[in-house]
Design a protein around this motif. Structure first.
Motif, PDB file in Angstrom:
ATOM      1  N   LEU A  86       0.668  -1.060  -0.072  1.00  0.00           N
ATOM      2  CA  LEU A  86       0.026   0.088  -0.113  1.00  0.00           C
ATOM      3  C   LEU A  86       0.765   1.253   0.158  1.00  0.00           C
ATOM      4  CD1 LEU A  86      -2.906   1.224   0.041  1.00  0.00           C
ATOM      5  CD2 LEU A  86      -2.845   1.162   2.505  1.00  0.00           C
ATOM      6  N   ALA A  87       1.973   1.283   0.885  1.00  0.00           N
ATOM      7  CA  ALA A  87       2.752   2.455   0.798  1.00  0.00           C
ATOM      8  C   ALA A  87       3.490   2.682  -0.574  1.00  0.00           C
ATOM      9  CB  ALA A  87       3.680   2.316   2.019  1.00  0.00           C
ATOM     10  N   GLU A  88       3.743   1.698  -1.083  1.00  0.00           N
ATOM     11  CA  GLU A  88       4.464   1.729  -2.432  1.00  0.00           C
ATOM     12  C   GLU A  88       3.550   2.312  -3.299  1.00  0.00           C
ATOM     13  OE1 GLU A  88       7.217   1.744  -5.233  1.00  0.00           O
ATOM     14  OE2 GLU A  88       7.827   0.938  -3.165  1.00  0.00           O
ATOM     15  N   ALA A  89       1.941   1.606  -3.361  1.00  0.00           N
ATOM     16  CA  ALA A  89       1.283   2.230  -4.218  1.00  0.00           C
ATOM     17  C   ALA A  89       0.822   3.620  -4.153  1.00  0.00           C
ATOM     18  CB  ALA A  89       0.042   1.409  -4.375  1.00  0.00           C
ATOM     19  N   LEU A  90       0.775   3.951  -2.833  1.00  0.00           N
ATOM     20  CA  LEU A  90       0.339   5.387  -2.368  1.00  0.00           C
ATOM     21  C   LEU A  90       1.738   6.449  -2.565  1.00  0.00           C
ATOM     22  CD1 LEU A  90      -2.219   4.629   0.391  1.00  0.00           C
ATOM     23  CD2 LEU A  90      -2.729   5.193  -2.027  1.00  0.00           C
ATOM     24  N   ASN A  91       2.815   6.037  -2.726  1.00  0.00           N
ATOM     25  CA  ASN A  91       4.091   6.741  -2.670  1.00  0.00           C
ATOM     26  C   ASN A  91       3.981   7.405  -1.284  1.00  0.00           C
ATOM     27  OD1 ASN A  91       6.261   7.545  -3.796  1.00  0.00           O
ATOM     28  ND2 ASN A  91       5.623   9.675  -4.420  1.00  0.00           N
ATOM     29  N   LEU A  92       4.076   6.619  -0.322  1.00  0.00           N
ATOM     30  CA  LEU A  92       4.029   7.134   1.078  1.00  0.00           C
ATOM     31  C   LEU A  92       5.518   6.633   1.465  1.00  0.00           C
ATOM     32  CD1 LEU A  92       0.704   6.624   2.312  1.00  0.00           C
ATOM     33  CD2 LEU A  92       1.778   8.849   2.003  1.00  0.00           C
ATOM     34  N   LYS A  93       6.550   7.098   1.219  1.00  0.00           N
ATOM     35  CA  LYS A  93       8.045   6.695   1.348  1.00  0.00           C
ATOM     36  C   LYS A  93       8.071   6.395   3.127  1.00  0.00           C
ATOM     37  CE  LYS A  93      10.082   8.349  -2.721  1.00  0.00           C
ATOM     38  NZ  LYS A  93       8.909   8.901  -3.719  1.00  0.00           N
TER      39      LYS A  93
END
Length: 99
Positions: A86-93
């Motif tokens: 999810l973090a990768e998909a949302l670009n939440l590094k």
């Protein structure tokens, strides 16, 4: 904003969802694109994400608005792989583990 994330309901300020520049949440809930976000029958924004992980993200976004140095919440080990996706998909590094 009222958000339905796979049956779990959240109330979160738009400013919190848009807080992290460059994130997909920032883009999705921007004035230019918010009208494209699907809604459930009750009119809440509908997101087809892992609700446990989304809840962790929401808590962080709300906390970081109040305190810019808020720590990133712990992700339960059983949810870590889901959070990574999810973090990768949302670009939440901030939620991505170092390699």
């Amino acid at each position: 904003l009222q958000v339905n994330c796979c049956g779990r309901h959240f109330s979160i300020p738009k400013s919190a969802l848009c807080h992290i520049e460059g994130s997909y949440l920032n883009h999705m809930f921007s004035d230019a694109f918010i009208h494209n976000v699907p809604r459930d029958p009750e009119g809440r924004f509908f997101l087809d994400f892992n609700a446990d992980c989304f809840e962790i993200i929401v808590k962080y976004l709300q906390a970081v608005q109040l305190s810019p140095n808020a720590p990133v919440p712990e992700v339960p080990p059983q949810q870590q792989q889901n959070m990574d996706i999810l973090a990768e998909a949302l670009n939440l590094k901030i939620f991505l583990r170092p390699n």
